[in-house]
Design a protein around this motif. Structure first.
Motif, PDB file in Angstrom:
ATOM      1  N   ASP A   1      -3.538   3.267   9.795  1.00 44.75           N
ATOM      2  CA  ASP A   1      -4.353   2.592   8.783  1.00 44.75           C
ATOM      3  C   ASP A   1      -5.807   3.080   8.807  1.00 44.75           C
ATOM      4  O   ASP A   1      -6.744   2.296   8.658  1.00 44.75           O
ATOM      5  CB  ASP A   1      -4.309   1.068   8.974  1.00 44.75           C
ATOM      6  CG  ASP A   1      -2.917   0.507   8.720  1.00 44.75           C
ATOM      7  OD1 ASP A   1      -2.128   1.158   8.014  1.00 44.75           O
ATOM      8  OD2 ASP A   1      -2.620  -0.589   9.224  1.00 44.75           O
ATOM      9  N   SER A   2      -5.998   4.390   9.004  1.00 48.55           N
ATOM     10  CA  SER A   2      -7.344   4.956   9.100  1.00 48.55           C
ATOM     11  C   SER A   2      -7.586   6.139   8.173  1.00 48.55           C
ATOM     12  O   SER A   2      -8.621   6.783   8.276  1.00 48.55           O
ATOM     13  CB  SER A   2      -7.606   5.408  10.546  1.00 48.55           C
ATOM     14  OG  SER A   2      -7.631   4.304  11.406  1.00 48.55           O
ATOM     15  N   ILE A   3      -6.660   6.459   7.282  1.00 49.55           N
ATOM     16  CA  ILE A   3      -6.826   7.620   6.407  1.00 49.55           C
ATOM     17  C   ILE A   3      -7.488   7.186   5.102  1.00 49.55           C
ATOM     18  O   ILE A   3      -7.007   6.286   4.417  1.00 49.55           O
ATOM     19  CB  ILE A   3      -5.471   8.308   6.141  1.00 49.55           C
ATOM     20  CG1 ILE A   3      -4.919   8.872   7.460  1.00 49.55           C
ATOM     21  CG2 ILE A   3      -5.606   9.408   5.087  1.00 49.55           C
ATOM     22  CD1 ILE A   3      -3.518   9.440   7.369  1.00 49.55           C
ATOM     23  N   SER A   4      -8.594   7.864   4.757  1.00 47.17           N
ATOM     24  CA  SER A   4      -9.334   7.539   3.530  1.00 47.17           C
ATOM     25  C   SER A   4      -9.448   8.717   2.567  1.00 47.17           C
ATOM     26  O   SER A   4      -9.977   8.573   1.473  1.00 47.17           O
ATOM     27  CB  SER A   4     -10.741   7.047   3.876  1.00 47.17           C
ATOM     28  OG  SER A   4     -10.672   5.807   4.536  1.00 47.17           O
ATOM     29  N   GLY A   5      -8.977   9.888   2.975  1.00 48.31           N
ATOM     30  CA  GLY A   5      -8.993  11.070   2.118  1.00 48.31           C
ATOM     31  C   GLY A   5      -8.092  12.128   2.702  1.00 48.31           C
ATOM     32  O   GLY A   5      -7.793  12.106   3.902  1.00 48.31           O
ATOM     33  N   TYR A   6      -7.626  13.072   1.853  1.00 49.51           N
ATOM     34  CA  TYR A   6      -6.749  14.127   2.356  1.00 49.51           C
ATOM     35  C   TYR A   6      -6.831  15.389   1.509  1.00 49.51           C
ATOM     36  O   TYR A   6      -7.291  15.380   0.363  1.00 49.51           O
ATOM     37  CB  TYR A   6      -5.299  13.652   2.436  1.00 49.51           C
ATOM     38  CG  TYR A   6      -4.634  13.415   1.095  1.00 49.51           C
ATOM     39  CD1 TYR A   6      -4.013  14.460   0.399  1.00 49.51           C
ATOM     40  CD2 TYR A   6      -4.601  12.156   0.521  1.00 49.51           C
ATOM     41  CE1 TYR A   6      -3.402  14.243  -0.820  1.00 49.51           C
ATOM     42  CE2 TYR A   6      -4.000  11.932  -0.696  1.00 49.51           C
ATOM     43  CZ  TYR A   6      -3.395  12.975  -1.365  1.00 49.51           C
ATOM     44  OH  TYR A   6      -2.796  12.757  -2.581  1.00 49.51           O
TER      45      TYR A   6
ATOM     46  N   GLU B   1      -5.369   0.934  -3.053  1.00 50.42           N
ATOM     47  CA  GLU B   1      -3.972   0.697  -2.691  1.00 50.42           C
ATOM     48  C   GLU B   1      -3.559   1.499  -1.454  1.00 50.42           C
ATOM     49  O   GLU B   1      -2.686   1.077  -0.698  1.00 50.42           O
ATOM     50  CB  GLU B   1      -3.074   1.045  -3.873  1.00 50.42           C
ATOM     51  CG  GLU B   1      -1.626   0.755  -3.658  1.00 50.42           C
ATOM     52  CD  GLU B   1      -0.772   1.081  -4.863  1.00 50.42           C
ATOM     53  OE1 GLU B   1       0.309   0.483  -4.961  1.00 50.42           O
ATOM     54  OE2 GLU B   1      -1.165   1.915  -5.690  1.00 50.42           O
ATOM     55  N   TRP B   2      -4.191   2.652  -1.245  1.00 53.84           N
ATOM     56  CA  TRP B   2      -3.823   3.527  -0.135  1.00 53.84           C
ATOM     57  C   TRP B   2      -4.888   3.653   0.946  1.00 53.84           C
ATOM     58  O   TRP B   2      -4.581   4.028   2.069  1.00 53.84           O
ATOM     59  CB  TRP B   2      -3.468   4.919  -0.673  1.00 53.84           C
ATOM     60  CG  TRP B   2      -2.145   4.901  -1.332  1.00 53.84           C
ATOM     61  CD1 TRP B   2      -1.897   4.862  -2.672  1.00 53.84           C
ATOM     62  CD2 TRP B   2      -0.869   4.882  -0.694  1.00 53.84           C
ATOM     63  NE1 TRP B   2      -0.544   4.814  -2.897  1.00 53.84           N
ATOM     64  CE2 TRP B   2       0.107   4.830  -1.699  1.00 53.84           C
ATOM     65  CE3 TRP B   2      -0.462   4.899   0.633  1.00 53.84           C
ATOM     66  CZ2 TRP B   2       1.463   4.790  -1.412  1.00 53.84           C
ATOM     67  CZ3 TRP B   2       0.896   4.868   0.919  1.00 53.84           C
ATOM     68  CH2 TRP B   2       1.839   4.819  -0.101  1.00 53.84           C
ATOM     69  N   ASP B   3      -6.119   3.360   0.637  1.00 51.30           N
ATOM     70  CA  ASP B   3      -7.210   3.528   1.592  1.00 51.30           C
ATOM     71  C   ASP B   3      -6.972   2.699   2.850  1.00 51.30           C
ATOM     72  O   ASP B   3      -6.822   1.476   2.786  1.00 51.30           O
ATOM     73  CB  ASP B   3      -8.542   3.136   0.938  1.00 51.30           C
ATOM     74  CG  ASP B   3      -9.741   3.478   1.788  1.00 51.30           C
ATOM     75  OD1 ASP B   3      -9.675   4.472   2.543  1.00 51.30           O
ATOM     76  OD2 ASP B   3     -10.751   2.758   1.696  1.00 51.30           O
ATOM     77  N   ASN B   4      -6.897   3.381   3.985  1.00 43.33           N
ATOM     78  CA  ASN B   4      -6.694   2.727   5.284  1.00 43.33           C
ATOM     79  C   ASN B   4      -5.407   1.908   5.362  1.00 43.33           C
ATOM     80  O   ASN B   4      -5.374   0.846   5.982  1.00 43.33           O
ATOM     81  CB  ASN B   4      -7.901   1.849   5.647  1.00 43.33           C
ATOM     82  CG  ASN B   4      -9.141   2.668   5.850  1.00 43.33           C
ATOM     83  OD1 ASN B   4      -9.092   3.770   6.379  1.00 43.33           O
ATOM     84  ND2 ASN B   4     -10.267   2.146   5.395  1.00 43.33           N
ATOM     85  N   ARG B   5      -4.333   2.414   4.743  1.00 45.00           N
ATOM     86  CA  ARG B   5      -3.056   1.695   4.767  1.00 45.00           C
ATOM     87  C   ARG B   5      -1.877   2.591   5.142  1.00 45.00           C
ATOM     88  O   ARG B   5      -0.732   2.181   5.015  1.00 45.00           O
ATOM     89  CB  ARG B   5      -2.783   1.055   3.408  1.00 45.00           C
ATOM     90  CG  ARG B   5      -3.784  -0.022   3.066  1.00 45.00           C
ATOM     91  CD  ARG B   5      -3.513  -0.608   1.725  1.00 45.00           C
ATOM     92  NE  ARG B   5      -4.597  -1.525   1.389  1.00 45.00           N
ATOM     93  CZ  ARG B   5      -4.410  -2.687   0.816  1.00 45.00           C
ATOM     94  NH1 ARG B   5      -3.207  -3.086   0.493  1.00 45.00           N
ATOM     95  NH2 ARG B   5      -5.436  -3.453   0.544  1.00 45.00           N
TER      96      ARG B   5
END
Length: 133
Positions: A122-127, A70-74
């Motif tokens: 739309d490029s964040i996959s972890g934090y 739902e959040w990966d790369n969004r």
């Protein structure tokens, strides 16, 4: 008189620039708990329309090396609370490019460069998010 009215109108327009995104000084969830950051699925060319769509509340100390589908790369805009920093990765499991955001508002992640040709929209996959006490 016309100059005064023009200045007044310009001031009112600039006042609305931060209307949609929450202020870093008062970042908290619906229950009033302190947040480290908030990430949003949408941004807009217009600042007052950024920080829209679904909201991901990030609490101090949270470490998510893998985001859900739902959040990966969004993620398109984000706010980091005062005295906090948010480190993000472009690939899951803390792989790929890495960027650390300090306190403030990133209205448009497409304006935050990642390398020579890329950006963080739309490029964040972890934090990982931390706050100083």
């Amino acid at each position: 008189m016309k100059a005064f009215i023009a200045v007044l109108i310009a001031a009112l327009c600039f006042e609305g620039l931060n209307a949609q995104c929450p202020e870093p000084d008062a970042l908290q969830d619906a229950s009033g708990n302190k947040l480290c950051a908030q990430m949003f699925q949408h941004s807009s060319y217009y600042y007052d329309q950024s920080c829209q769509g679904k909201v991901l509340d990030v609490y101090p100390g949270e470490d998510y090396p893998i985001l859900t589908w739902e959040w990966d790369n969004r993620i398109s805009s984000l706010v980091v609370a005062k005295s906090c920093s948010l480190t993000v990765w472009s690939r899951s499991k803390k792989q790929g490019s890495k960027k650390t955001f300090s306190a403030g508002i990133a209205y448009h992640l497409k304006d935050v460069k990642d390398g020579l040709f890329g950006d963080w929209n739309d490029s964040i996959s972890g934090y990982y998010c931390i706050c100083r006490v």
